[in-house]
Write an enzyme that holds these catalytic residues in place. Structure first.
Site, PDB file in Angstrom:
ATOM      1  N   LYS A  64       2.326  -3.521   6.873  1.00 31.25           N
ATOM      2  CA  LYS A  64       2.622  -3.677   5.256  1.00 31.25           C
ATOM      3  C   LYS A  64       4.149  -3.648   5.054  1.00 31.25           C
ATOM      4  CE  LYS A  64      -1.421  -4.211   3.651  1.00 31.25           C
ATOM      5  NZ  LYS A  64      -1.823  -5.428   2.931  1.00 31.25           N
ATOM      6  N   TYR A  75      -1.378  -0.110  10.813  1.00 32.27           N
ATOM      7  CA  TYR A  75      -1.547  -0.817   9.480  1.00 32.27           C
ATOM      8  C   TYR A  75      -0.167  -0.828   8.681  1.00 32.27           C
ATOM      9  CZ  TYR A  75      -3.533  -1.413   4.743  1.00 32.27           C
ATOM     10  OH  TYR A  75      -3.866  -1.727   3.517  1.00 32.27           O
ATOM     11  N   SER A 134       0.810  -1.313   0.022  1.00 29.79           N
ATOM     12  CA  SER A 134       0.158   0.132   0.039  1.00 29.79           C
ATOM     13  C   SER A 134       0.972   1.295   0.010  1.00 29.79           C
ATOM     14  CB  SER A 134      -0.713   0.129   1.173  1.00 29.79           C
ATOM     15  OG  SER A 134      -1.266   1.324   1.425  1.00 29.79           O
TER      16      SER A 134
HETATM   17  P1  NAD Z   1     -11.133  -6.457   1.609  1.00 22.02           P
HETATM   18  O1  NAD Z   1     -11.476  -6.572   3.185  1.00 22.02           O
HETATM   19  O2  NAD Z   1     -12.261  -6.051   0.947  1.00 22.02           O
HETATM   20  O3  NAD Z   1     -10.615  -7.728   1.227  1.00 22.02           O
HETATM   21  C1  NAD Z   1      -9.858  -8.594   2.175  1.00 22.02           C
HETATM   22  C2  NAD Z   1     -10.189 -10.007   2.128  1.00 22.02           C
HETATM   23  O4  NAD Z   1      -9.499 -10.831   2.864  1.00 22.02           O
HETATM   24  C3  NAD Z   1     -11.744 -10.219   2.530  1.00 22.02           C
HETATM   25  O5  NAD Z   1     -12.511 -11.007   1.831  1.00 22.02           O
HETATM   26  C4  NAD Z   1     -11.609 -10.733   4.065  1.00 22.02           C
HETATM   27  O6  NAD Z   1     -12.757 -11.499   4.347  1.00 22.02           O
HETATM   28  C5  NAD Z   1     -10.347 -11.487   3.841  1.00 22.02           C
HETATM   29  N1  NAD Z   1      -9.638 -11.802   4.977  1.00 22.02           N
HETATM   30  C6  NAD Z   1      -9.338 -11.050   6.022  1.00 22.02           C
HETATM   31  N2  NAD Z   1      -8.621 -11.647   6.925  1.00 22.02           N
HETATM   32  C7  NAD Z   1      -8.519 -13.163   6.621  1.00 22.02           C
HETATM   33  C8  NAD Z   1      -7.864 -14.173   7.022  1.00 22.02           C
HETATM   34  N3  NAD Z   1      -7.262 -14.091   8.332  1.00 22.02           N
HETATM   35  N4  NAD Z   1      -7.883 -15.162   6.402  1.00 22.02           N
HETATM   36  C9  NAD Z   1      -8.460 -15.347   5.154  1.00 22.02           C
HETATM   37  N5  NAD Z   1      -8.964 -14.425   4.581  1.00 22.02           N
HETATM   38  C10 NAD Z   1      -9.085 -12.923   5.211  1.00 22.02           C
HETATM   39  O7  NAD Z   1      -9.981  -5.476   1.333  1.00 22.02           O
HETATM   40  P2  NAD Z   1      -9.452  -4.875  -0.083  1.00 22.02           P
HETATM   41  O8  NAD Z   1      -9.650  -3.431  -0.107  1.00 22.02           O
HETATM   42  O9  NAD Z   1     -10.033  -5.950  -1.179  1.00 22.02           O
HETATM   43  O10 NAD Z   1      -7.770  -5.134   0.203  1.00 22.02           O
HETATM   44  C11 NAD Z   1      -7.088  -6.201  -0.302  1.00 22.02           C
HETATM   45  C12 NAD Z   1      -5.839  -6.030   0.121  1.00 22.02           C
HETATM   46  O11 NAD Z   1      -5.003  -4.927  -0.442  1.00 22.02           O
HETATM   47  C13 NAD Z   1      -5.588  -5.920   1.622  1.00 22.02           C
HETATM   48  O12 NAD Z   1      -4.397  -6.753   1.812  1.00 22.02           O
HETATM   49  C14 NAD Z   1      -5.354  -4.485   1.872  1.00 22.02           C
HETATM   50  O13 NAD Z   1      -4.683  -4.112   3.106  1.00 22.02           O
HETATM   51  C15 NAD Z   1      -4.692  -3.983   0.392  1.00 22.02           C
HETATM   52  N6  NAD Z   1      -4.845  -2.745   0.132  1.00 22.02           N
HETATM   53  C16 NAD Z   1      -5.997  -2.282   0.013  1.00 22.02           C
HETATM   54  C17 NAD Z   1      -6.337  -0.851  -0.445  1.00 22.02           C
HETATM   55  C18 NAD Z   1      -7.629  -0.245  -0.408  1.00 22.02           C
HETATM   56  O14 NAD Z   1      -7.830   0.953  -0.149  1.00 22.02           O
HETATM   57  N7  NAD Z   1      -8.485  -0.844  -0.551  1.00 22.02           N
HETATM   58  C19 NAD Z   1      -5.325   0.219  -0.487  1.00 22.02           C
HETATM   59  C20 NAD Z   1      -3.915  -0.367  -0.263  1.00 22.02           C
HETATM   60  C21 NAD Z   1      -3.697  -1.744  -0.136  1.00 22.02           C
END
Ligand code: NAD
Ligand code: UDP
Length: 346
Positions: free
Chosen positions: A159, A155, A131
């Site tokens: 990362k 957070y 991120s």
């Molecule tokens: P999201 O919460 O929609 O998706 C994450 C998924 O992981 C969910 O389906 C959740 O149920 C699953 N999950 C959580 N803990 C778990 C565990 N212990 N075991 C198995 N599954 C688990 O989030 P997103 O927005 O799709 O983000 C995906 C990734 O991208 C994350 O790692 C997040 O940190 C990273 N990210 C997101 C953003 C953003 O703004 N959305 C920005 C930068 C990075």
């Protein structure tokens, strides 16, 4: 074509990426504990990809990345997993301040157990969801991959810790092919409006908040500060359409499999900045609905401007964003207006 294990594949970015990967011909096993998503998203991915309900091209294993036995189930569900895309994790900054141990457990210990099982299973190709948050308060924009990693909340530290773990691992043993993908601000939805972002409770992020105001679920947006050193005084971010981001994953996986780099770190952003008020106006135009807002104090820990320099991803992966802010708002509205309560309404 490859078979891929997608952790967190039912989530916002994961579900869109699953669709793009299926359409490109890859077969998938999704491992998700549904702690922040619904199985409905994958049902809709199947429909959008024209797959039968029982198609082996998309298998789903309910499990937790912290459990090695759940991870092994994910690997065994496939014919032989060629690569992993690791989305699973927790992502709310404020929550990470209140519950740091949970964040270190899921994000860091969870990634560590995934990497151990990958080693065990002889699978050494991985794309990791990193991120832009790890740049903290950037000293200059646009931000390049060479800029300092200096997170300012738990957070971001988790990362940064996983990025370091991946670097240590890739230099400890030949054969690893790892991409650390640093996303900027993923927003929008699939143009069908069938899949999109479905936050639990009150959204922390601008885009889902604005769309919930437009659809009437929230009364007004609070704009955090209008005295930033930006053209209109409100914060500027690099918003990236989630379909562009999904295509970035396809490009990264292809690059890892064909070029076999040991370790790759790239920004995935558009290179364009938009202010809070620009987003509000673009969303009002796309939805033909007013988005009421109130100017309030700055939010602690915010940067004035965060914009990616995406030229490395462009050069290495042959990838760049194609979709504008207007398209982001059009598709975001399509999702929000058809699913005002998210997947819960289905
Ligand atoms: P999201 O919460 O929609 O998706 C994450 C998924 O992981 C969910 O389906 C959740 O149920 C699953 N999950 C959580 N803990 C778990 C565990 N212990 N075991 C198995 N599954 C688990 O989030 P997103 O927005 O799709 O983000 C995906 C990734 O991208 C994350 O790692 C997040 O940190 C990273 N990210 C997101 C953003 C953003 O703004 N959305 C920005 C930068 C990075
Ligand atoms: N923002 C806002 N009101 C909100 C949420 C966010 O004014 O309810 C602003 C925030 O200050 C920042 C921009 O919108 O300038 C993007 O915030 P978001 O939380 O979506 O992303 P991040 O700050 O993590 O990049």
């Amino acid at each position: 074509m490859a078979q891929l294990l997608i952790t967190g594949g039912a989530g916002f970015i994961g579900s869109h990426t699953c669709l793009v990967l299926l359409e490109a011909g890859h077969d998938l096993v999704v491992l998700d504990d549904f702690s922040n998503s619904s199985p409905e998203s994958l049902k809709r991915v199947r429909q959008l990809a024209n797959l039968e309900g029982s198609s082996p091209r998309l298998q789903v294993v309910e499990g937790d990345i912290r459990s090695k036995s759940d991870l092994r189930k994910g690997f065994r569900a496939g014919k032989g997993i060629d690569a992993v895309i690791h989305f699973a994790g927790l992502k709310a900054v404020g929550e990470s301040v209140r519950e740091p141990l949970r964040y270190w457990d899921v994000n860091v210990a969870g990634s560590q157990s995934l990497l151990s099982v990958m080693q065990e299973e002889n699978c050494r190709t991985l794309a990791f969801s990193s991120s832009a948050t790890l740049y903290g308060l950037p000293e200059r924009v646009p931000v390049t991959e060479a800029d300092p990693v200096q997170p300012i909340n738990p957070y971001g530290f988790t990362k940064a810790a996983v990025e370091q773990m991946l670097e240590d691992l890739s230099s400890s043993e030949q054969g690893w092919r790892i991409a650390r993908l640093r996303y900027f601000n993923p927003v929008g939805a699939h143009p069908s409006g069938q899949i999109g972002e479905d936050p639990n409770g009150i959204p922390n992020n601008l885009f889902p908040f604005v769309s919930q105001v437009a659809v009437g679920r929230r009364q007004e947006l609070k704009v955090f500060g209008n005295d930033w050193p930006t053209p209109d005084g409100t914060g500027v971010r690099d918003y990236i359409h989630v379909m562009d981001l999904a295509e970035g994953h396809l490009a990264a996986i292809q690059h890892l499999m064909e070029q076999r780099p040991q370790l790759l770190t790239v920004n995935l952003g558009s290179g364009q900045g938009h202010s809070v008020l620009e987003v509000v106006q673009a969303f009002e135009k796309a939805s033909s609905r007013p988005v009421a807002y109130q100017l309030v104090e700055r939010r602690p820990g915010d940067a004035a401007t965060t914009v990616a320099d995406p030229s490395l991803a462009n050069r290495l992966l042959g990838w760049q964003t194609k979709r504008s802010l207007a398209e982001i708002c059009r598709d975001g509205w399509s999702w929000q207006s058809q699913n005002p309560e998210g997947y819960r309404g289905s």
